[in-house]
Design a protein around this motif. Structure first.
Motif, PDB file in Angstrom:
ATOM      1  N   MET A 102       1.002  -1.027  -0.097  1.00  0.00           N
ATOM      2  CA  MET A 102       0.026   0.106  -0.094  1.00  0.00           C
ATOM      3  C   MET A 102       0.915   1.315  -0.073  1.00  0.00           C
ATOM      4  SD  MET A 102      -3.052   0.951   2.452  1.00  0.00           S
ATOM      5  CE  MET A 102      -4.548   0.344   1.268  1.00  0.00           C
ATOM      6  N   ASP A 103       0.331   2.375  -0.609  1.00  0.00           N
ATOM      7  CA  ASP A 103       1.225   3.495  -0.811  1.00  0.00           C
ATOM      8  C   ASP A 103       1.390   4.031   0.960  1.00  0.00           C
ATOM      9  OD1 ASP A 103       1.143   3.443  -3.358  1.00  0.00           O
ATOM     10  OD2 ASP A 103      -0.432   4.640  -3.706  1.00  0.00           O
ATOM     11  N   SER A 104       2.266   5.090   0.776  1.00  0.00           N
ATOM     12  CA  SER A 104       2.486   5.711   2.026  1.00  0.00           C
ATOM     13  C   SER A 104       2.115   7.137   1.917  1.00  0.00           C
ATOM     14  CB  SER A 104       3.937   5.930   2.329  1.00  0.00           C
ATOM     15  OG  SER A 104       4.689   6.494   1.580  1.00  0.00           O
ATOM     16  N   VAL A 105       2.048   7.911   3.190  1.00  0.00           N
ATOM     17  CA  VAL A 105       1.477   9.239   3.216  1.00  0.00           C
ATOM     18  C   VAL A 105       2.344  10.174   2.205  1.00  0.00           C
ATOM     19  CG1 VAL A 105       1.395  11.253   4.740  1.00  0.00           C
ATOM     20  CG2 VAL A 105       0.587   8.917   5.399  1.00  0.00           C
ATOM     21  N   ARG A 106       3.579   9.754   2.002  1.00  0.00           N
ATOM     22  CA  ARG A 106       4.620  10.500   1.155  1.00  0.00           C
ATOM     23  C   ARG A 106       3.838  10.701  -0.216  1.00  0.00           C
ATOM     24  NH1 ARG A 106       9.571  11.197   2.234  1.00  0.00           N
ATOM     25  NH2 ARG A 106       9.886   9.311   3.531  1.00  0.00           N
ATOM     26  N   ASP A 107       3.084   9.615  -0.554  1.00  0.00           N
ATOM     27  CA  ASP A 107       2.821   9.638  -2.234  1.00  0.00           C
ATOM     28  C   ASP A 107       1.629  10.480  -2.300  1.00  0.00           C
ATOM     29  OD1 ASP A 107       4.716   7.590  -2.724  1.00  0.00           O
ATOM     30  OD2 ASP A 107       3.332   6.034  -1.790  1.00  0.00           O
ATOM     31  N   VAL A 108       0.783  10.907  -1.429  1.00  0.00           N
ATOM     32  CA  VAL A 108      -0.173  11.787  -1.612  1.00  0.00           C
ATOM     33  C   VAL A 108      -0.477  12.911  -0.852  1.00  0.00           C
ATOM     34  CG1 VAL A 108      -1.990  10.022  -2.396  1.00  0.00           C
ATOM     35  CG2 VAL A 108      -1.781  10.491  -0.005  1.00  0.00           C
ATOM     36  N   MET A 109       0.457  13.281   0.168  1.00  0.00           N
ATOM     37  CA  MET A 109       0.243  14.601   0.945  1.00  0.00           C
ATOM     38  C   MET A 109       0.666  15.641   0.242  1.00  0.00           C
ATOM     39  SD  MET A 109       3.992  14.259   3.181  1.00  0.00           S
ATOM     40  CE  MET A 109       5.323  14.736   2.267  1.00  0.00           C
ATOM     41  N   SER A 110       0.012  16.981   0.569  1.00  0.00           N
ATOM     42  CA  SER A 110       0.485  18.165   0.072  1.00  0.00           C
ATOM     43  C   SER A 110       1.698  18.723   0.696  1.00  0.00           C
ATOM     44  CB  SER A 110      -0.691  19.165   0.583  1.00  0.00           C
ATOM     45  OG  SER A 110      -1.854  18.696  -0.141  1.00  0.00           O
ATOM     46  N   THR A 111       2.624  19.049  -0.050  1.00  0.00           N
ATOM     47  CA  THR A 111       4.026  19.406   0.456  1.00  0.00           C
ATOM     48  C   THR A 111       4.075  20.875   0.765  1.00  0.00           C
ATOM     49  OG1 THR A 111       5.121  19.330  -1.725  1.00  0.00           O
ATOM     50  CG2 THR A 111       5.016  17.396  -0.350  1.00  0.00           C
ATOM     51  N   ASP A 112       3.176  21.799  -0.011  1.00  0.00           N
ATOM     52  CA  ASP A 112       3.409  23.243  -0.116  1.00  0.00           C
ATOM     53  C   ASP A 112       2.401  23.878   0.892  1.00  0.00           C
ATOM     54  OD1 ASP A 112       3.923  25.777  -0.959  1.00  0.00           O
ATOM     55  OD2 ASP A 112       2.574  26.113  -2.673  1.00  0.00           O
ATOM     56  N   VAL A 113       2.753  23.633   2.148  1.00  0.00           N
ATOM     57  CA  VAL A 113       1.863  23.987   3.175  1.00  0.00           C
ATOM     58  C   VAL A 113       2.163  25.410   3.705  1.00  0.00           C
ATOM     59  CG1 VAL A 113       1.074  23.313   5.442  1.00  0.00           C
ATOM     60  CG2 VAL A 113       1.572  21.504   3.814  1.00  0.00           C
ATOM     61  N   GLU A 114       1.357  26.244   3.688  1.00  0.00           N
ATOM     62  CA  GLU A 114       1.513  27.621   4.156  1.00  0.00           C
ATOM     63  C   GLU A 114       1.281  27.655   5.692  1.00  0.00           C
ATOM     64  OE1 GLU A 114       1.921  30.740   3.004  1.00  0.00           O
ATOM     65  OE2 GLU A 114       2.155  29.541   0.896  1.00  0.00           O
ATOM     66  N   TYR A 115       1.734  28.399   6.488  1.00  0.00           N
ATOM     67  CA  TYR A 115       1.757  28.361   8.075  1.00  0.00           C
ATOM     68  C   TYR A 115       1.942  29.686   8.417  1.00  0.00           C
ATOM     69  CZ  TYR A 115       7.052  29.245   7.589  1.00  0.00           C
ATOM     70  OH  TYR A 115       8.230  29.468   7.373  1.00  0.00           O
ATOM     71  N   CYS A 116       1.740  29.800   9.845  1.00  0.00           N
ATOM     72  CA  CYS A 116       2.015  30.970  10.598  1.00  0.00           C
ATOM     73  C   CYS A 116       2.822  30.533  11.674  1.00  0.00           C
ATOM     74  CB  CYS A 116       0.713  31.596  11.403  1.00  0.00           C
ATOM     75  SG  CYS A 116      -0.455  32.305   9.929  1.00  0.00           S
ATOM     76  N   THR A 117       3.216  31.905  12.438  1.00  0.00           N
ATOM     77  CA  THR A 117       4.159  31.539  13.628  1.00  0.00           C
ATOM     78  C   THR A 117       3.470  32.202  14.981  1.00  0.00           C
ATOM     79  OG1 THR A 117       5.142  33.822  13.770  1.00  0.00           O
ATOM     80  CG2 THR A 117       6.178  31.998  11.941  1.00  0.00           C
ATOM     81  N   PRO A 118       4.026  31.955  16.096  1.00  0.00           N
ATOM     82  CA  PRO A 118       3.840  32.592  17.318  1.00  0.00           C
ATOM     83  C   PRO A 118       3.397  33.994  17.138  1.00  0.00           C
ATOM     84  CG  PRO A 118       5.026  30.727  18.116  1.00  0.00           C
ATOM     85  CD  PRO A 118       5.041  30.869  16.304  1.00  0.00           C
ATOM     86  N   LEU A 119       4.219  34.483  16.293  1.00  0.00           N
ATOM     87  CA  LEU A 119       4.287  36.129  16.151  1.00  0.00           C
ATOM     88  C   LEU A 119       3.045  36.687  15.660  1.00  0.00           C
ATOM     89  CD1 LEU A 119       8.060  36.613  15.202  1.00  0.00           C
ATOM     90  CD2 LEU A 119       6.832  36.811  17.539  1.00  0.00           C
ATOM     91  N   ASP A 120       2.230  35.789  14.720  1.00  0.00           N
ATOM     92  CA  ASP A 120       0.986  36.249  13.991  1.00  0.00           C
ATOM     93  C   ASP A 120      -0.084  36.216  15.027  1.00  0.00           C
ATOM     94  OD1 ASP A 120       2.213  36.319  11.239  1.00  0.00           O
ATOM     95  OD2 ASP A 120       2.308  34.222  11.326  1.00  0.00           O
ATOM     96  N   ASN A 121      -1.115  37.145  14.725  1.00  0.00           N
ATOM     97  CA  ASN A 121      -2.249  36.985  15.459  1.00  0.00           C
ATOM     98  C   ASN A 121      -3.474  36.187  14.792  1.00  0.00           C
ATOM     99  OD1 ASN A 121      -3.841  38.826  13.854  1.00  0.00           O
ATOM    100  ND2 ASN A 121      -2.711  40.653  14.725  1.00  0.00           N
ATOM    101  N   VAL A 122      -4.625  36.197  15.699  1.00  0.00           N
ATOM    102  CA  VAL A 122      -5.681  35.246  15.029  1.00  0.00           C
ATOM    103  C   VAL A 122      -6.316  35.922  13.709  1.00  0.00           C
ATOM    104  CG1 VAL A 122      -8.100  34.805  15.507  1.00  0.00           C
ATOM    105  CG2 VAL A 122      -6.111  34.907  17.331  1.00  0.00           C
TER     106      VAL A 122
END
Length: 141
Positions: free
Chosen positions: A1-21
């Motif tokens: 069976m395939d692994s997560v690596r085969d279907v996951m999204s890799t271009d993931v945007e994120y924030c840091t603790p310096l950002d606000n809600v």
């Protein structure tokens, strides 16, 4: 069976603790996503979902200038790129989550969603089962 690596999204945007809600909410809107990971020094320290914004943010009368660390979930369920799709689907079902951060050496390397599972021929049934389990559990609450 395939692994997560085969279907996951890799271009993931994120924030840091310096950002606000507010910044997280705008990023969700602009990207049309329901969850944003929170990274500190490239390490995954939390996630904020659209539900977190409502339940821990607005329903508790927190302003948009509030710190992300006051609203984020920090008890995260994660997997690695080598996790099988079946195991990832089981994690998502068991913990009632629609998005699973993929971590390697404490760093976020991708995100697996139910949508990612459903686009893979091998794992389409796993996505359906996970969604069914998640929906069923949510109806019980």
């Amino acid at each position: 069976m395939d692994s997560v690596r085969d279907v996951m999204s890799t271009d993931v945007e994120y924030c840091t603790p310096l950002d606000n809600v507010y910044e997280v909410a705008v990023k969700m809107k602009d990207l049309d996503v329901g969850a944003i990971p929170i990274l500190e020094d490239k390490k995954l320290i939390g996630m904020i979902t659209d539900r977190d914004l409502v339940v821990r943010g607005y329903a508790e009368k927190r302003s948009g200038s509030n710190k992300v660390t006051n609203v984020m979930s920090d008890d995260l369920i994660t997997c690695t790129p080598d996790t099988s799709l079946e195991e990832a689907s089981q994690l998502m079902s068991k913990h009632q989550i629609r998005r699973l951060p993929v971590v390697e050496n404490d760093q976020l390397v991708g995100m697996l969603s139910l949508g990612d599972l459903s686009t893979n021929e091998t794992s389409d049934n796993l996505a359906g089962e996970a969604l069914s389990d998640i929906s069923e559990q949510n109806q019980l609450h």
